[in-house]
Design a protein around this motif. Sequence first.
Motif, PDB file in Angstrom:
ATOM      1  N   LEU A   1       0.833  -1.207   0.000  1.00  0.00           N
ATOM      2  CA  LEU A   1       0.000   0.000   0.000  1.00  0.00           C
ATOM      3  C   LEU A   1       0.869   1.258   0.000  1.00  0.00           C
ATOM      4  O   LEU A   1       0.507   2.262  -0.626  1.00  0.00           O
ATOM      5  CB  LEU A   1      -0.959  -0.001   1.193  1.00  0.00           C
ATOM      6  CG  LEU A   1      -2.086  -1.031   1.125  1.00  0.00           C
ATOM      7  CD1 LEU A   1      -2.877  -1.032   2.428  1.00  0.00           C
ATOM      8  CD2 LEU A   1      -2.993  -0.777  -0.067  1.00  0.00           C
ATOM      9  N   PHE A   2       2.007   1.194   0.693  1.00  0.00           N
ATOM     10  CA  PHE A   2       2.933   2.337   0.658  1.00  0.00           C
ATOM     11  C   PHE A   2       3.424   2.582  -0.775  1.00  0.00           C
ATOM     12  O   PHE A   2       3.537   3.727  -1.208  1.00  0.00           O
ATOM     13  CB  PHE A   2       4.138   2.093   1.567  1.00  0.00           C
ATOM     14  CG  PHE A   2       3.839   2.042   3.042  1.00  0.00           C
ATOM     15  CD1 PHE A   2       2.668   2.556   3.573  1.00  0.00           C
ATOM     16  CD2 PHE A   2       4.752   1.469   3.915  1.00  0.00           C
ATOM     17  CE1 PHE A   2       2.408   2.503   4.939  1.00  0.00           C
ATOM     18  CE2 PHE A   2       4.509   1.418   5.278  1.00  0.00           C
ATOM     19  CZ  PHE A   2       3.332   1.937   5.787  1.00  0.00           C
ATOM     20  N   ILE A   3       3.718   1.506  -1.496  1.00  0.00           N
ATOM     21  CA  ILE A   3       4.166   1.640  -2.887  1.00  0.00           C
ATOM     22  C   ILE A   3       3.097   2.344  -3.712  1.00  0.00           C
ATOM     23  O   ILE A   3       3.385   3.277  -4.464  1.00  0.00           O
ATOM     24  CB  ILE A   3       4.515   0.252  -3.489  1.00  0.00           C
ATOM     25  CG1 ILE A   3       5.758  -0.321  -2.814  1.00  0.00           C
ATOM     26  CG2 ILE A   3       4.698   0.346  -5.007  1.00  0.00           C
ATOM     27  CD1 ILE A   3       5.993  -1.797  -3.090  1.00  0.00           C
TER      28      ILE A   3
ATOM     29  N   ARG B   1      10.842   1.890  -5.315  1.00  0.00           N
ATOM     30  CA  ARG B   1      11.864   0.823  -5.402  1.00  0.00           C
ATOM     31  C   ARG B   1      12.356   0.439  -4.007  1.00  0.00           C
ATOM     32  O   ARG B   1      12.482  -0.744  -3.684  1.00  0.00           O
ATOM     33  CB  ARG B   1      13.045   1.275  -6.255  1.00  0.00           C
ATOM     34  CG  ARG B   1      14.085   0.185  -6.428  1.00  0.00           C
ATOM     35  CD  ARG B   1      15.105   0.556  -7.504  1.00  0.00           C
ATOM     36  NE  ARG B   1      15.931  -0.577  -7.829  1.00  0.00           N
ATOM     37  CZ  ARG B   1      17.110  -0.819  -7.285  1.00  0.00           C
ATOM     38  NH1 ARG B   1      17.613   0.005  -6.392  1.00  0.00           N
ATOM     39  NH2 ARG B   1      17.806  -1.870  -7.630  1.00  0.00           N
ATOM     40  N   PHE B   2      12.642   1.434  -3.168  1.00  0.00           N
ATOM     41  CA  PHE B   2      13.051   1.142  -1.789  1.00  0.00           C
ATOM     42  C   PHE B   2      11.968   0.334  -1.084  1.00  0.00           C
ATOM     43  O   PHE B   2      12.253  -0.645  -0.385  1.00  0.00           O
ATOM     44  CB  PHE B   2      13.331   2.432  -1.008  1.00  0.00           C
ATOM     45  CG  PHE B   2      13.519   2.179   0.463  1.00  0.00           C
ATOM     46  CD1 PHE B   2      14.759   1.802   0.952  1.00  0.00           C
ATOM     47  CD2 PHE B   2      12.443   2.269   1.351  1.00  0.00           C
ATOM     48  CE1 PHE B   2      14.933   1.530   2.306  1.00  0.00           C
ATOM     49  CE2 PHE B   2      12.608   1.999   2.698  1.00  0.00           C
ATOM     50  CZ  PHE B   2      13.858   1.629   3.179  1.00  0.00           C
ATOM     51  N   MET B   3      10.719   0.738  -1.273  1.00  0.00           N
ATOM     52  CA  MET B   3       9.624   0.072  -0.576  1.00  0.00           C
ATOM     53  C   MET B   3       9.447  -1.364  -1.062  1.00  0.00           C
ATOM     54  O   MET B   3       9.088  -2.246  -0.277  1.00  0.00           O
ATOM     55  CB  MET B   3       8.337   0.875  -0.778  1.00  0.00           C
ATOM     56  CG  MET B   3       7.352   0.727   0.340  1.00  0.00           C
ATOM     57  SD  MET B   3       7.994   0.966   2.009  1.00  0.00           S
ATOM     58  CE  MET B   3       8.287   2.703   2.037  1.00  0.00           C
TER      59      MET B   3
ATOM     60  N   ASN C   1       9.733  -4.391   1.507  1.00  0.00           N
ATOM     61  CA  ASN C   1       8.644  -5.349   1.598  1.00  0.00           C
ATOM     62  C   ASN C   1       9.145  -6.768   1.826  1.00  0.00           C
ATOM     63  O   ASN C   1       8.422  -7.605   2.364  1.00  0.00           O
ATOM     64  CB  ASN C   1       7.804  -5.281   0.313  1.00  0.00           C
ATOM     65  CG  ASN C   1       6.466  -5.964   0.435  1.00  0.00           C
ATOM     66  OD1 ASN C   1       5.939  -6.156   1.509  1.00  0.00           O
ATOM     67  ND2 ASN C   1       5.912  -6.342  -0.693  1.00  0.00           N
ATOM     68  N   GLU C   2      10.365  -7.062   1.445  1.00  0.00           N
ATOM     69  CA  GLU C   2      10.903  -8.414   1.586  1.00  0.00           C
ATOM     70  C   GLU C   2      11.466  -8.683   2.977  1.00  0.00           C
ATOM     71  O   GLU C   2      11.775  -9.824   3.310  1.00  0.00           O
ATOM     72  CB  GLU C   2      11.973  -8.676   0.518  1.00  0.00           C
ATOM     73  CG  GLU C   2      11.493  -8.479  -0.909  1.00  0.00           C
ATOM     74  CD  GLU C   2      10.203  -9.209  -1.246  1.00  0.00           C
ATOM     75  OE1 GLU C   2       9.943 -10.290  -0.659  1.00  0.00           O
ATOM     76  OE2 GLU C   2       9.442  -8.702  -2.090  1.00  0.00           O
ATOM     77  N   GLY C   3      11.585  -7.649   3.808  1.00  0.00           N
ATOM     78  CA  GLY C   3      12.110  -7.838   5.162  1.00  0.00           C
ATOM     79  C   GLY C   3      11.289  -8.820   5.973  1.00  0.00           C
ATOM     80  O   GLY C   3      11.834  -9.724   6.630  1.00  0.00           O
TER      81      GLY C   3
END
Length: 182
Positions: free
Chosen positions: A28-30, A123-125, A129-131
């Motif tokens: 959702l942030f993306i 891109r950062f998000m 997201n994979e964390g």
Amino acid sequence: MEIYNYIKSLHLIFVVTWFAGLFYIPRLFIYHIEAWQKPSPDREILTDQLKLMTKRLWYIITWPSAILCTLFAIWLLVLMPGWLQQSWMHVKLAFVALLFVYHLKCHQMFKQMQRDEVNYTSRFMRIWNEGATLILFAVVFLVILKNAFNWIYGVIGIFVLAILLMLGIRLYKRIRDKNPNA
């Protein structure tokens, strides 16, 4: 010990719902970040809707799940105090602490997005997201294997998984660059 299985079941249910929230909130942030690049009035319409969606996800699903998951985990440790003497549990609890750090950082990002502060790139998000995925893999393998030594192999596997995820993100970016609707 019959109560143990009920508590364990409830713990697992709230682990699943907590992770569902942690997997979806960066997505959702993306969308929120990408909505900021749209022209008006699309930007305002999209960001208002995304702020409402993230607020509901965060406060109705993710936070309550984190709290209930933790309470049932503590109850399990009260029922099985010997686990605290096992090295695999120490490693698992370290990953759980890392999960709380991840959760709290997501909360900080959530608050920023609610104030229309866009401080990250999409891109950062996508990488962020994979964390939660990496932590989930680590915890599941620790709980199933119950062996702190094997966690070394698990960490190597997590790094391999992280590399594969990063390659997947790059591949997806190339696909989206060629076809924005992909």
